[in-house]
Scaffold this active site. Structure first.
Site, short mmCIF file in Angstrom:
data_model
loop_
_atom_site.label_atom_id
_atom_site.label_comp_id
_atom_site.label_asym_id
_atom_site.label_seq_id
_atom_site.Cartn_x
_atom_site.Cartn_y
_atom_site.Cartn_z
N GLU A 158 14.15 2.63 0.62
CA GLU A 158 14.31 1.25 1.11
C GLU A 158 15.70 0.67 0.90
O GLU A 158 15.84 -0.45 0.41
CB GLU A 158 13.23 0.36 0.46
CG GLU A 158 11.82 0.85 0.75
CD GLU A 158 10.73 0.05 0.06
OE1 GLU A 158 11.04 -0.95 -0.62
OE2 GLU A 158 9.56 0.44 0.19
N ASN A 199 13.57 7.44 2.52
CA ASN A 199 12.27 6.84 2.84
C ASN A 199 12.40 5.33 3.03
O ASN A 199 13.06 4.66 2.23
CB ASN A 199 11.33 7.15 1.66
CG ASN A 199 9.88 6.81 1.94
OD1 ASN A 199 9.33 7.22 2.96
ND2 ASN A 199 9.25 6.06 1.05
N HIS A 235 3.79 1.20 7.17
CA HIS A 235 2.87 0.11 6.79
C HIS A 235 2.72 -0.76 8.03
O HIS A 235 3.57 -1.61 8.31
CB HIS A 235 3.43 -0.68 5.61
CG HIS A 235 3.49 0.13 4.35
ND1 HIS A 235 2.36 0.64 3.74
CD2 HIS A 235 4.53 0.54 3.59
CE1 HIS A 235 2.71 1.32 2.66
NE2 HIS A 235 4.02 1.29 2.55
N GLU A 263 3.55 6.65 4.03
CA GLU A 263 2.74 5.64 3.33
C GLU A 263 1.82 4.91 4.31
O GLU A 263 1.62 3.70 4.22
CB GLU A 263 3.66 4.63 2.62
CG GLU A 263 4.64 5.26 1.66
CD GLU A 263 5.51 4.26 0.90
OE1 GLU A 263 5.20 3.05 0.90
OE2 GLU A 263 6.51 4.69 0.30
N ASP A 265 -0.65 2.90 6.37
CA ASP A 265 -1.86 2.06 6.38
C ASP A 265 -1.72 1.09 7.55
O ASP A 265 -0.62 0.81 7.99
CB ASP A 265 -2.14 1.34 5.05
CG ASP A 265 -0.93 0.69 4.40
OD1 ASP A 265 -0.02 0.24 5.13
OD2 ASP A 265 -0.89 0.60 3.16
O1 G3I Z 1 1.70 -1.82 -14.97
C1 G3I Z 1 1.58 -3.25 -14.89
C2 G3I Z 1 0.53 -3.74 -15.85
O2 G3I Z 1 0.94 -3.46 -17.17
C3 G3I Z 1 0.33 -5.23 -15.63
O3 G3I Z 1 -0.77 -5.66 -16.42
C4 G3I Z 1 0.01 -5.53 -14.19
C5 G3I Z 1 -0.08 -7.03 -13.93
O4 G3I Z 1 0.15 -7.36 -12.57
O5 G3I Z 1 1.05 -5.04 -13.37
C6 G3I Z 1 1.20 -3.62 -13.49
O6 G3I Z 1 2.22 -3.20 -12.63
C7 G3I Z 1 1.92 -3.21 -11.26
C8 G3I Z 1 2.18 -1.79 -10.73
O7 G3I Z 1 2.02 -1.76 -9.32
C9 G3I Z 1 1.26 -0.75 -11.34
O8 G3I Z 1 -0.05 -1.03 -11.02
C10 G3I Z 1 2.85 -4.18 -10.56
O9 G3I Z 1 2.51 -5.52 -10.95
C11 G3I Z 1 2.70 -4.06 -9.07
O10 G3I Z 1 3.69 -4.87 -8.44
C12 G3I Z 1 2.93 -2.62 -8.67
O11 G3I Z 1 2.73 -2.56 -7.27
C13 G3I Z 1 3.17 -1.36 -6.66
C14 G3I Z 1 4.27 -1.68 -5.67
O12 G3I Z 1 4.65 -0.49 -5.00
C15 G3I Z 1 5.49 -2.27 -6.35
O13 G3I Z 1 6.52 -2.46 -5.44
C16 G3I Z 1 1.99 -0.75 -5.95
O14 G3I Z 1 1.02 -0.35 -6.91
C17 G3I Z 1 2.46 0.44 -5.13
O15 G3I Z 1 1.39 0.92 -4.35
C18 G3I Z 1 3.60 0.01 -4.23
O16 G3I Z 1 4.04 1.09 -3.47
C19 G3I Z 1 5.14 0.83 -2.59
C20 G3I Z 1 5.94 2.10 -2.48
O17 G3I Z 1 6.31 2.54 -3.75
C21 G3I Z 1 7.15 1.91 -1.59
N1 G3I Z 1 6.79 1.36 -0.32
C22 G3I Z 1 5.95 0.19 -0.33
C23 G3I Z 1 4.71 0.42 -1.18
C24 G3I Z 1 3.80 -0.78 -1.13
O18 G3I Z 1 4.39 -1.89 -1.75
#
Ligand code: G3I
Length: 458
Positions: A158, A199, A235, A263, A265
């Site tokens: 990105e 990517n 996406h 990715e 969806d």
């Molecule tokens: O690990 C913490 C946890 O300790 C805390 O309690 C909790 C509270 O919100 O947050 C947890 O972290 C989260 C993390 O995922 C792990 O679950 C973050 O808040 C959350 O923002 C994060 O989201 C991820 C996101 O990327 C971040 O940008 C998604 O799971 C993940 O599916 C998503 O994937 C991205 C790709 O990497 C790149 N392309 C877009 C895609 C969708 O956003």
């Protein structure tokens, strides 16, 4: 002598002194055949993103094991997970995903090494000099740890803005344009066997942002920067699959890189209803067909597999239902559509391979890559034998009244049903054992037999 092939492959390049006409129709797939097997039969993979936690959900875990041949860790290989403090690496969660994948006979796509999100503040606060060295160390250490276990990496994620210029991230602001090339060079050195991908999202169809990525990849190939592939995140929104997705995949492939849908969806306003689900099924079909139409589109990964394992509702309130299985892990119309597109539909159905009884210096393999009412698209792969080719002409005769409407990567002339395709300026030279591809869109009736092309080197 007749040889049979449902896909153009290395064997085609090796074939000599064979006159062959082959029409292969993939056997009808039962909906019970897993997507991973249907995709593999087309020379592609189907995968899904899994977090370490997902492996604790037995039902979901077995659904992924059944359907997906490739797993991408959702978060576990990102910088905040793997190097939370400078020089202190943490691989337990990433290792859990790898172990889960291995247990299910799945390969792993690595995601992601250099990104502006999910990177700790200790890194983004570094000086330019320190940041460059931290980046190389991170890539070297993480890829070194997963060497032999991860077949492809999203090296940089990105890095473009919507208008096609570089995103003004801390990477860009501190290190300037060169950071992406530097990351790829470090990645190649860290694991020369892994496929290295750039990517991004909103780069699925042709547009300003994908133009930016396209131009970067083109420059990288000219400059010898080691890049192997481009990931299109996809996406998407129901009813809005870009009409230029196949064209975009093709133009990237024509630069000499692989393309993967990384990715996927396709979200909708919730709650879902039967008409939205039907539209979503059509949309998934379009994506699968766009990938199947381009030889170098290597696979499709969905970001999660069922609607209760999706990032969408948390980030787009009021939207969701974006994946092929529902909250109860039951297949949706989108799943059946992908199954049909990978298994029975999809364009990769006919291939002919022909060589002349007299060695002519090259061979040609003709493949119908798309078929619709009144028309079709085809590709012809031209392969050099054991000696290099400096120019080529491929000829064939249509027997069902087909005609060529427009072509690319060749100069095509026709006379009745006879077609002659000469190399374009840029692709006359083919190294020994290598190949090049040209294509065209044509008109046809309901019968569209694949002709037997003859190739002659200049
Ligand atoms: O690990 C913490 C946890 O300790 C805390 O309690 C909790 C509270 O919100 O947050 C947890 O972290 C989260 C993390 O995922 C792990 O679950 C973050 O808040 C959350 O923002 C994060 O989201 C991820 C996101 O990327 C971040 O940008 C998604 O799971 C993940 O599916 C998503 O994937 C991205 C790709 O990497 C790149 N392309 C877009 C895609 C969708 O956003």
């Amino acid at each position: 002598m007749i040889s049979t092939s449902s896909r153009i492959g290395a064997a085609v390049a090796a074939a000599v002194s064979v006159v062959a006409l082959t029409v292969v129709l993939a056997p009808p797939a039962s909906a019970a055949t897993p997507l991973r097997d249907l995709a593999a039969a087309k020379g592609r993979y189907f995968g899904n993103a899994m977090t370490a936690g997902d492996f604790n959900d037995a039902g979901y875990r077995s659904l992924s094991a059944r359907e997906a041949g490739v797993v991408t860790p959702g978060n576990e290989m990102k910088w905040d997970a793997t190097e939370p403090n400078r020089g202190t690496f943490a691989f337990a969660r990433g290792d859990q995903v790898v172990a889960g994948a291995v247990a299910a006979g799945q390969k792993v796509r690595g995601h992601t090494l250099v990104w502006h999100n999910q990177t700790p503040t200790w890194a983004s606060n570094l000086s330019a000099t320190e940041l460059r060295s931290a980046m190389v160390n991170h890539i070297t250490t993480v890829m070194g740890h997963y060497k032999g276990k991860v077949f492809a990496w999203d090296v940089v994620n990105e890095a473009f803005a919507e208008n096609g210029t570089r995103r003004q991230s801390f990477w860009q602001q501190k290190l300037g344009d060169g950071f992406i090339a530097d990351a790829f060079r470090a990645a190649r050195a860290a694991d020369p066997t892994a496929k290295l991908y750039y990517n991004d999202y909103n780069t699925d169809g042709v547009g300003a942002k994908s133009d930016g990525v396209y131009n970067m990849v083109k420059a990288f190939k000219q400059q010898g920067v080691p890049i192997d592939g481009v990931g299109l995140q996809a996406h998407l929104v129901v009813g809005q699959v870009p009409s230029t997705m196949q064209q975009n995949i093709q133009r990237l492939a024509d630069l000499g890189v692989d393309v993967a849908v990384t990715e996927l969806d396709i979200r909708m306003k919730t709650p879902s209803d039967s008409s939205k689900l039907a539209q979503q099924a059509q949309d998934y079909t379009k994506v699968v067909n766009a990938c199947l139409a381009v030889t170098r589109c290597v696979g499709i990964t969905t970001w999660g597999l069922s609607d209760n394992h999706s990032w969408i509702p948390g980030v787009f309130p009021g939207e969701g239902a974006a994946l092929p299985f529902d909250n109860n892990l039951q297949p949706k119309p989108a799943y059946n559509a992908m199954s049909a597109a990978f298994g029975t539909g999809g364009p990769t159905t006919t291939t002919t391979t022909t060589t002349d009884p007299q060695p002519t210096g090259c061979t040609a393999a003709y493949r119908v890559t798309g078929q619709w009412q009144g028309g079709f698209q085809a590709e012809v792969e031209v392969s050099a034998g054991s000696t290099p080719v400096t120019g080529w002409t491929v000829t064939w005769s249509f027997v069902n009244g087909q005609s060529v409407s427009s072509s690319w990567n060749a100069v095509v002339t026709t006379s009745g049903g006879a077609v002659s395709a000469r190399n374009a300026d840029h692709n006359g030279s083919i190294a020994a054992g290598s190949s090049t591809t040209f294509g065209f869109v044509g008109t046809s009736g309901s019968t569209n037999s694949a002709p037997s092309p003859t190739c002659r080197a200049a």
